[in-house]
Enzyme design. Structure first.
Site, PDB file in Angstrom:
ATOM      1  N   ARG A   1      -0.469   4.508 -10.015  1.00 31.01           N
ATOM      2  CA  ARG A   1      -0.584   3.174 -10.336  1.00 31.01           C
ATOM      3  C   ARG A   1      -1.966   3.359 -11.172  1.00 31.01           C
ATOM      4  O   ARG A   1      -2.174   2.456 -12.040  1.00 31.01           O
ATOM      5  CB  ARG A   1       0.305   2.574 -10.122  1.00 31.01           C
ATOM      6  CG  ARG A   1       1.163   2.153  -9.903  1.00 31.01           C
ATOM      7  CD  ARG A   1       2.155   1.134  -9.330  1.00 31.01           C
ATOM      8  NE  ARG A   1       2.060   0.737  -7.346  1.00 31.01           N
ATOM      9  CZ  ARG A   1       2.418  -0.160  -6.499  1.00 31.01           C
ATOM     10  NH1 ARG A   1       3.080  -1.077  -6.693  1.00 31.01           N
ATOM     11  NH2 ARG A   1       1.522   0.152  -5.627  1.00 31.01           N
TER      12      ARG A   1
ATOM     13  N   SER B   1       3.639   0.883  16.816  1.00 30.35           N
ATOM     14  CA  SER B   1       2.936   2.253  17.454  1.00 30.35           C
ATOM     15  C   SER B   1       2.298   1.623  18.677  1.00 30.35           C
ATOM     16  O   SER B   1       2.322   2.525  19.968  1.00 30.35           O
ATOM     17  CB  SER B   1       1.008   2.178  16.576  1.00 30.35           C
ATOM     18  OG  SER B   1       1.031   3.119  15.731  1.00 30.35           O
TER      19      SER B   1
ATOM     20  N   ASN C   1      -8.028   8.932   9.881  1.00 30.08           N
ATOM     21  CA  ASN C   1      -6.745   7.674  11.286  1.00 30.08           C
ATOM     22  C   ASN C   1      -6.894   7.710  12.752  1.00 30.08           C
ATOM     23  O   ASN C   1      -6.037   7.081  13.363  1.00 30.08           O
ATOM     24  CB  ASN C   1      -5.159   7.918  10.814  1.00 30.08           C
ATOM     25  CG  ASN C   1      -4.279   9.485  11.925  1.00 30.08           C
ATOM     26  OD1 ASN C   1      -5.662  11.030  11.605  1.00 30.08           O
ATOM     27  ND2 ASN C   1      -3.900   8.887  12.892  1.00 30.08           N
TER      28      ASN C   1
ATOM     29  N   LYS D   1      -8.720   3.740   5.743  1.00 29.18           N
ATOM     30  CA  LYS D   1      -8.915   5.331   6.147  1.00 29.18           C
ATOM     31  C   LYS D   1     -10.406   5.676   5.688  1.00 29.18           C
ATOM     32  O   LYS D   1     -10.579   6.803   6.207  1.00 29.18           O
ATOM     33  CB  LYS D   1      -7.710   6.158   6.343  1.00 29.18           C
ATOM     34  CG  LYS D   1      -6.758   5.484   7.021  1.00 29.18           C
ATOM     35  CD  LYS D   1      -4.959   6.103   6.649  1.00 29.18           C
ATOM     36  CE  LYS D   1      -3.920   6.129   8.222  1.00 29.18           C
ATOM     37  NZ  LYS D   1      -2.894   7.170   7.362  1.00 29.18           N
TER      38      LYS D   1
END
Length: 275
Positions: free
Chosen positions: A150, A16, A87, A66
């Site tokens: 999960r 980024s 974000n 986030k």
């Protein structure tokens, strides 16, 4: 010089900074984009430090923060409220934080390039902040959704939060394991992988429809799930375009100027070649 940051953990390999600094250079803005690594237990002090810094104009925020950023915001747009994750944050002159979710813009563009915005049945792998944006995007485009994760509770949180906004859509939660994956993709039109690389098990697409499409949010070397999809001739796309588009939207929120997306995409690809 104004500084902009990427907040997260294990972000040392992020590309980024290369993308955003190219945008600042291209537009002639006197600004710098930097990594801001936050360790466990230091989130509150990190946010306070950022708010007290007069030269920081905003930041991106990535896993695992986030959702954790939400109580610190003075406001956020309607899309972020629905998703339950942010974000992108813009800091006003008084130090107040306003949240946005530009992941949705990147996801939408990626799915449109994949030719997969016509509704159907989507299997979403993962239940983190990016997965929330994926879930919102596909539901908003007429898909029914099966979330495989999960930790069941996190997937159920997404289901209950978004069911209020999409009462006509089917949202199911199932465990993430090889057997359930194989079962769910048999009827799927789209698979989105929002699980951090490496994927926890080897996937098999042998039972999938020929028209199945895959969007993998991972953007570095091809993940095992992307490689297996390509071997099975499943139309696929990785996360590079999403990363650049969400970054472009963040840039526009911070600066009020149009993002130089082509230059940003070229910077991303150039940076990835260094690995």
């Amino acid at each position: 010089m104004t500084r902009y940051l990427l907040l997260g953990s294990n972000i040392q390999r992020s590309i980024s900074p290369a993308i955003q600094n190219k945008a600042f250079e291209k537009t002639g803005i006197d600004a710098r984009y930097e990594l801001f690594q936050i360790s466990d237990g230091k989130f509150d002090s990190a946010i306070k430090l950022i708010q007290s810094s007069k030269d920081i104009g905003g930041f991106n925020i990535t896993a695992p923060y986030k959702e954790k950023i939400l109580p610190y915001l003075s406001g956020m747009d309607a899309q972020s409220k629905a998703i339950g994750a942010v974000n992108t944050v813009k800091i006003d002159r008084s130090g107040k934080l306003r949240g946005f979710n530009t992941d949705v813009d990147g996801i939408y563009l990626s799915l449109s390039k994949l030719g997969s915005l016509k509704g159907g049945r989507c299997v979403l792998l993962g239940a983190g902040g990016a997965a929330r944006a994926c879930a919102y995007t596909v539901l908003n485009n007429g898909f029914d959704l099966i979330i495989l994760n999960r930790t069941r509770r996190r997937a159920e949180d997404i289901s209950s939060d978004l069911a209020k906004f999409f009462p006509e859509s089917e949202i199911l939660v199932r465990p993430l394991n090889p057997e359930q994956f194989s079962k769910e993709i048999a009827d799927a039109d789209l698979v989105i992988n929002a699980v951090t690389n490496p994927f926890p098990f080897e996937v098999n697409f042998s039972g999938a429809k020929r028209s199945l499409k895959l969007f993998d949010l991972w953007y570095r070397e091809p993940s095992s799930i992307l490689r297996n999809a390509q071997r099975s001739k499943i139309k696929s796309i990785d996360g590079v375009l999403m990363l650049v588009e969400q970054g472009g939207k963040s840039f526009e929120i911070w600066t009020g100027k149009k993002a130089p997306r082509r230059a940003m995409l070229l910077a991303a690809k150039k940076e990835l070649l260094k690995d």
